[in-house]
Design a protein around this motif. Structure first.
Motif, PDB file in Angstrom:
ATOM      1  N   LYS A   1       3.894   5.981  17.554  1.00  0.00           N
ATOM      2  CA  LYS A   1       3.312   7.238  18.035  1.00  0.00           C
ATOM      3  C   LYS A   1       2.050   7.632  17.265  1.00  0.00           C
ATOM      4  CE  LYS A   1       4.585  12.028  19.062  1.00  0.00           C
ATOM      5  NZ  LYS A   1       5.670  13.036  19.062  1.00  0.00           N
ATOM      6  N   TYR A   2       2.089   7.485  15.913  1.00  0.00           N
ATOM      7  CA  TYR A   2       0.975   7.993  15.097  1.00  0.00           C
ATOM      8  C   TYR A   2       0.123   6.886  14.481  1.00  0.00           C
ATOM      9  CZ  TYR A   2       3.448  12.426  15.517  1.00  0.00           C
ATOM     10  OH  TYR A   2       4.059  13.557  16.003  1.00  0.00           O
ATOM     11  N   LYS A   3       0.502   5.659  14.644  1.00  0.00           N
ATOM     12  CA  LYS A   3      -0.258   4.512  14.122  1.00  0.00           C
ATOM     13  C   LYS A   3      -0.524   4.654  12.626  1.00  0.00           C
ATOM     14  CE  LYS A   3      -0.681   3.210  18.430  1.00  0.00           C
ATOM     15  NZ  LYS A   3      -0.043   4.383  19.066  1.00  0.00           N
ATOM     16  N   VAL A   4       0.509   5.023  11.880  1.00  0.00           N
ATOM     17  CA  VAL A   4       0.407   5.159  10.423  1.00  0.00           C
ATOM     18  C   VAL A   4       1.349   4.155   9.779  1.00  0.00           C
ATOM     19  CG1 VAL A   4      -0.288   7.586  10.456  1.00  0.00           C
ATOM     20  CG2 VAL A   4       2.139   7.000  10.449  1.00  0.00           C
ATOM     21  N   PRO A   5       0.976   3.568   8.619  1.00  0.00           N
ATOM     22  CA  PRO A   5       1.862   2.618   7.938  1.00  0.00           C
ATOM     23  C   PRO A   5       3.061   3.340   7.324  1.00  0.00           C
ATOM     24  CG  PRO A   5      -0.111   2.993   6.636  1.00  0.00           C
ATOM     25  CD  PRO A   5      -0.341   3.712   7.932  1.00  0.00           C
ATOM     26  N   CYS A   6       4.217   2.767   7.530  1.00  0.00           N
ATOM     27  CA  CYS A   6       5.457   3.354   7.011  1.00  0.00           C
ATOM     28  C   CYS A   6       6.312   2.260   6.377  1.00  0.00           C
ATOM     29  CB  CYS A   6       6.255   4.033   8.119  1.00  0.00           C
ATOM     30  SG  CYS A   6       5.430   5.448   8.880  1.00  0.00           S
TER      31      CYS A   6
ATOM     32  N   LEU B   1       2.026  -2.603  10.306  1.00  0.00           N
ATOM     33  CA  LEU B   1       2.065  -1.263   9.706  1.00  0.00           C
ATOM     34  C   LEU B   1       3.402  -0.978   9.016  1.00  0.00           C
ATOM     35  CD1 LEU B   1       0.342   0.848  12.523  1.00  0.00           C
ATOM     36  CD2 LEU B   1      -0.674  -0.023  10.413  1.00  0.00           C
ATOM     37  N   LEU B   2       4.315  -1.946   9.026  1.00  0.00           N
ATOM     38  CA  LEU B   2       5.653  -1.732   8.470  1.00  0.00           C
ATOM     39  C   LEU B   2       5.802  -2.453   7.123  1.00  0.00           C
ATOM     40  CD1 LEU B   2       8.546  -0.618   8.843  1.00  0.00           C
ATOM     41  CD2 LEU B   2       9.106  -2.788   9.985  1.00  0.00           C
ATOM     42  N   THR B   3       6.452  -1.766   6.187  1.00  0.00           N
ATOM     43  CA  THR B   3       6.791  -2.347   4.884  1.00  0.00           C
ATOM     44  C   THR B   3       8.290  -2.210   4.672  1.00  0.00           C
ATOM     45  OG1 THR B   3       4.643  -1.775   3.918  1.00  0.00           O
ATOM     46  CG2 THR B   3       6.449  -2.228   2.382  1.00  0.00           C
ATOM     47  N   VAL B   4       8.903  -3.262   4.149  1.00  0.00           N
ATOM     48  CA  VAL B   4      10.328  -3.241   3.836  1.00  0.00           C
ATOM     49  C   VAL B   4      10.489  -3.122   2.335  1.00  0.00           C
ATOM     50  CG1 VAL B   4      12.460  -4.576   3.851  1.00  0.00           C
ATOM     51  CG2 VAL B   4      11.003  -4.573   5.869  1.00  0.00           C
TER      52      VAL B   4
ATOM     53  N   GLY C   1       4.401 -10.360   9.869  1.00  0.00           N
ATOM     54  CA  GLY C   1       3.279  -9.538   9.417  1.00  0.00           C
ATOM     55  C   GLY C   1       3.716  -8.316   8.651  1.00  0.00           C
ATOM     56  N   ILE C   2       4.968  -8.247   8.279  1.00  0.00           N
ATOM     57  CA  ILE C   2       5.537  -7.099   7.579  1.00  0.00           C
ATOM     58  C   ILE C   2       5.392  -7.315   6.075  1.00  0.00           C
ATOM     59  CG2 ILE C   2       7.661  -5.805   7.185  1.00  0.00           C
ATOM     60  CD1 ILE C   2       8.550  -6.683   9.993  1.00  0.00           C
ATOM     61  N   LYS C   3       5.086  -6.222   5.356  1.00  0.00           N
ATOM     62  CA  LYS C   3       4.967  -6.285   3.900  1.00  0.00           C
ATOM     63  C   LYS C   3       6.350  -6.114   3.263  1.00  0.00           C
ATOM     64  CE  LYS C   3       0.392  -6.077   4.194  1.00  0.00           C
ATOM     65  NZ  LYS C   3       0.288  -5.914   5.669  1.00  0.00           N
ATOM     66  N   VAL C   4       6.475  -6.615   2.007  1.00  0.00           N
ATOM     67  CA  VAL C   4       7.721  -6.513   1.257  1.00  0.00           C
ATOM     68  C   VAL C   4       7.445  -5.839  -0.075  1.00  0.00           C
ATOM     69  CG1 VAL C   4       9.625  -7.768   0.195  1.00  0.00           C
ATOM     70  CG2 VAL C   4       8.662  -8.583   2.349  1.00  0.00           C
ATOM     71  N   ALA C   5       8.310  -4.867  -0.407  1.00  0.00           N
ATOM     72  CA  ALA C   5       8.171  -4.151  -1.675  1.00  0.00           C
ATOM     73  C   ALA C   5       9.490  -4.198  -2.429  1.00  0.00           C
ATOM     74  CB  ALA C   5       7.768  -2.702  -1.421  1.00  0.00           C
TER      75      ALA C   5
END
Length: 669
Positions: free
Chosen positions: A500-505, A535-538, A563-567
């Motif tokens: 909806k907002y095209k923000v990274p979460c 835009l997604l991080t796990v 394409g998902i980031k990992v933290a």
């Protein structure tokens, strides 16, 4: 119709036939008796009268002719006497007919003719007498001719009477003969038929006797067979009773025995609790056994349970103790009411078991493993003691203690009641889509051109609009095995916000989530068709619990392929964190809040953070500082080179709309 009735009918028929024959014979005998009686009396008398009349006529004629020949005087007195005899015979015949009512054909008519002819006879006779007296030859000849003619007619009528009588006699004789013949025929036929019927009956009786004899033989054979079958049945019943007893014992063992350990199970525990008097109970549970089971498989897990049961059997001996395998990796010990064991003795005894278990090394094939066990004790509440021990066990798990004792102040019971209410609240929230995400900003502090990220944090919205934070329900969700539903809700909330907002979460993923097949299947099914994966991080939680690096490593590689980031979350809270960044492909590390919260007062924390940042940058990993609660902390971490800041100073967890509508980020510089 059965055979007995047929035989009875035949016998009755034979009897009736004989009765009928006898009746006919009796009737014929009666008839013959009547004929004989008639012949003896009436017919003889009739013949007598008829012959007497004929005799008197001839006598009278002879007397007249004699007088005429002898020329004697034939007086009127002699004539009257002779005529009187004739008349008497006629009257006798007439009286006989009237009295006996004899009906002979022509007899009455002939008798009537004779009566009339009697008077004519007398007149002719008198004429003859007068002619004789006159001695007129011509008159005598004429009178003789007339007397002769009437005498002949009289004789003929009399003879007719005799003939009629003889004919009647002959008829009666024929009737008698016919009756005799009929009686003889009837009797012969009746006896022949009776003999045939009796013979047939005798034959049937013989057949019946033969049949009965055969049936008796069959009955005897059947009786013998029945006796044999009864013996077999008795033996079968005995065998069946043995089988039933065996099966009953097996069923009872299955009902009351755990199939893995051979120890009494929960059913037996509940039964013994209601049977025995006891004053102490302990529940023991292997810590994190589910993770072990998931890693090594159910077969190895079952072996570990068996080995644990054998260990406990060796440790727990004594007549006052009863041990049970309640289910899974949980065991129970109850102490029957006794003064020989105090609460302190039992507590120390359990501590000894827990220590020995922790030191025990178990081996299976080429694998060796150790376990830690937690315990919950209860000494009060006869009816609720098992539940109190379970509360104490949960408390030990929750506080990471080896042993917890249920206190009589009911604090654990209240906590347990709170957990029950929380579970109910959770279920209602899941059913009504009240599992929501609040978002806390993660603000770049070194490069203003980078976008602000948002961490998705789960909350429950109550019916009254109240907000429940996760620390109040996460453990309850895990304990009741509905944690995966919360994870699914957070995933959907977060991806919906990104779309909806095209923000990274970012979303938090625990080892529990990674090991839950259902959660992972849902997660990757969504990612297969999702267009904003970049835009997604796990964020990986519970990093201290990582045992099988391969499982976590495979997960990291797979999500990064989308394409998902990992933290890595809570980095720096333990020595193992440093090995994680060397073994796992990560993009961010989130420095533990314990290091950041006092960095403005603790030089060691500052040095540790500085070291982590330098190591991360050398590994091309971005750093995020959590728990930034003041400008002083923000200035220090910015100086140390931390890339992102997260905390109440940067922005509180709120609905995403509050952040977006508030200007995109809540940075305070």
């Amino acid at each position: 119709m059965n055979f007995k009735n047929k035989i009875l009918i035949i016998l009755v028929s034979s009897f009736l036939l004989l009765i009928f024959a006898l009746a006919i014979s009796y009737n014929n005998i009666e008839s013959n008796s009547s004929v004989i009686k008639y012949l003896e009396k009436d017919q003889i008398k009739l013949n007598y009268y008829a012959n007497k009349l004929n005799y008197d006529i001839k006598k009278n004629q002879t007397a007249i002719l004699q007088l005429l020949v002898l020329e004697k005087d034939f007086t009127k007195e002699i004539s009257n006497q002779s005529f009187e005899e004739i008349s008497t015979c006629v009257r006798n015949l007439e009286n006989f007919l009237k009295k006996k009512k004899v009906k002979l054909e022509g007899f009455s008519e002939t008798l009537e003719t004779i009566k009339k002819r009697t008077f004519a006879y007398k007149a002719v006779q008198n004429s003859l007498i007068e002619a004789i007296k006159s001695k007129d030859k011509l008159d005598i000849e004429d009178a003789l001719i007339g007397f002769n003619n009437i005498t002949i007619n009289f004789s003929e009528d009399t003879q007719r009477l005799i003939d009629i009588s003889n004919e009647a006699l002959y008829t009666q004789v024929l009737q008698l003969k016919a009756n005799n013949n009929q009686s003889a025929t009837t009797i012969i036929l009746s006896f022949i038929i009776s003999i045939l019927l009796i013979s047939f009956t005798a034959f049937k009786f013989s057949t019946l006797h033969s049949r009965i004899r055969k049936q008796l033989a069959r009955a005897e054979a059947a009786e013998q067979e029945q006796k044999s079958l009864q013996k077999q049945l008795i033996k079968y019943n005995e065998d069946l009773e043995k089988v039933i007893a065996k099966k009953t014992k097996e069923i009872k063992e299955k009902i009351y025995t755990n199939f893995l350990s051979g120890l009494p199970n929960r059913n037996k525990l509940l039964e013994d609790i209601s049977t025995y008097n006891y004053n102490m109970i302990a529940l023991l549970n292997i810590d994190k056994f589910q993770s072990f089971n998931d890693v090594y498989g159910e077969e190895v897990g079952n072996v570990a349970i068996k080995l644990t049961a054998e260990f406990l059997k060796e440790e727990i001996k004594g007549e006052h103790f009863l041990m049970y395998h309640v289910g899974g990796d949980e065991f129970a010990i109850i102490v029957r009411e006794t003064n020989a064991i105090t609460k302190e003795d039992f507590t120390n005894f359990l501590y000894s078991i827990l220590r020995n278990y922790q030191r025990q090394e178990f081996a299976y094939e080429d694998k060796k493993f150790n376990f830690i066990m937690s315990a919950g004790l209860a000494f009060s509440g006869r009816k609720k003691m098992l539940a109190y021990a379970d509360m104490a066990l949960k408390d030990a798990k929750k506080r990471n203690k080896q042993l917890s004792v249920f206190n009589e102040d009911k604090e654990l019971e209240r906590n347990h009641q709170d957990d029950i209410e929380c579970h109910s609240k959770l279920v209602t929230a899941i059913q009504n889509d009240k599992i929501v995400s609040f978002f806390q900003p993660i603000v770049p502090i070194q490069n203003d051109t980078l976008p602000t990220k948002y961490e998705s944090l789960v909350r429950i919205i109550g019916e009254d609009g109240s907000v429940t934070p996760p620390f109040k329900f996460i453990d309850v969700a895990k304990a009741n095995r509905i944690y995966y539903k919360i994870t699914a809700a957070v995933i959907n909330n977060t991806l919906s916000t990104i779309s909806k907002y095209k923000v990274p979460c970012s979303i938090n993923v625990s080892l529990t989530d990674i090991e839950n097949e259902r959660t992972m299947q849902l997660f990757f099914n969504i990612l297969d068709t999702y267009e904003y994966n970049e835009l997604l991080t796990v964020e990986l939680l519970e990093t201290e619990d990582f045992v099988n690096y391969q499982t976590v490593y495979d997960f990291c590689v797979k999500v990064r392929s989308y394409g998902i980031k990992v933290a890595l979350d809570d980095f720096g809270s333990g020595y193992s964190n440093f090995s994680h960044i060397l073994n796992l492909p990560v993009d961010y590390i989130k420095i533990d809040a314990n290091l950041i919260s006092n960095i403005d007062r603790d030089q060691n924390s500052k040095i540790m953070v500085e070291t982590i940042v330098e190591l991360a940058h050398k590994l091309h990993i971005h750093t995020i500082a959590e728990f930034v609660s003041s400008k002083e902390i923000l200035d220090i971490i910015k100086e140390l080179g931390v890339d992102y800041a997260q905390g109440f100073y940067m922005g509180k967890p709120e609905p995403i709309e509050n952040h977006i509508e508030g200007g995109g980020r809540s940075l305070r510089l």
